[in-house]
Design a protein around this motif. Structure first.
Motif, short mmCIF file in Angstrom:
data_model
loop_
_atom_site.label_atom_id
_atom_site.label_comp_id
_atom_site.label_asym_id
_atom_site.label_seq_id
_atom_site.Cartn_x
_atom_site.Cartn_y
_atom_site.Cartn_z
N SER A 98 11.92 -40.63 -23.69
CA SER A 98 11.32 -39.67 -22.93
C SER A 98 10.51 -38.71 -23.93
O SER A 98 9.36 -38.50 -23.45
N TYR A 140 5.51 -38.78 -13.27
CA TYR A 140 6.51 -37.71 -13.56
C TYR A 140 6.33 -36.45 -12.83
O TYR A 140 7.32 -35.86 -12.25
N SER A 198 6.50 -29.11 -15.67
CA SER A 198 5.36 -29.34 -14.64
C SER A 198 4.04 -28.77 -15.02
O SER A 198 2.96 -29.54 -14.94
N LEU A 206 2.69 -31.11 -17.79
CA LEU A 206 2.31 -32.48 -17.30
C LEU A 206 0.91 -32.03 -16.44
O LEU A 206 -0.04 -32.97 -16.42
#
Length: 165
Positions: A7, A79, A97, A100
């Motif tokens: 990850s 993702y 979040s 990303l």
């Protein structure tokens, strides 16, 4: 490669290719957020290793920087889709979040390119109308291939002249 390392590796590759590595992004904080996310998803379960990795093995085939940006933009979107269905009241989920989304917004054309590839894969090449259109475009496509090939040869030739190997 363990799931935890996997990850962090994927996120690190994403950050490097999107040009965000080192800008306000702390790998230690991300690792902490990812560890909490793993706990949320119970990713230490034995079935996680079944079938091997889902993202990192895909990156091997994408070697050019622009190619990698296309596949990475798709991975980032996946993702984000996954995190969309989680508890956003948790700080680690919000932080991941946000990072990303920032990465995704730095490459808006990656998804369009991926969509173009998916649209091409859906073409019914047995359809006579599509075959006719394809034949009409064949010369233009071949021209582009020849131009691209010639350009690559020029670049290699120029590199070999510069490089005193």
């Amino acid at each position: 490669m363990t799931c935890q390392t996997c990850s962090l590796f994927v996120l690190s590759v994403i950050m490097i290719y999107f040009g965000r590595f080192g800008n306000s992004l702390s790998l230690a904080q991300l690792q902490n957020d990812i560890d909490q996310l793993k706990s949320d998803f119970n990713s230490s379960n034995s079935d996680v290793a079944d079938g091997g990795p889902i993202f990192t093995d895909k990156l091997i085939n994408w070697t050019e920087r622009n190619e990698k940006r296309i596949i990475l933009s798709q991975i980032v979107s996946m993702y984000l889709e996954m995190l969309e269905n989680t508890d956003k009241s948790k700080a680690h989920i919000r932080h991941l979040s946000e990072e990303l989304y920032t990465l995704k917004n730095s490459l808006p054309d990656g998804l369009k390119k991926m969509k173009d590839l998916m649209d091409l894969s859906k073409l019914q090449m047995s359809d006579l109308k599509i075959q006719r259109k394809a034949v009409n475009e064949l010369f233009s496509v071949l021209q582009k291939l020849v131009e691209t090939s010639a350009s690559l040869k020029r670049k290699r030739s120029q590199f070999q002249r510069k490089c005193k190997c």
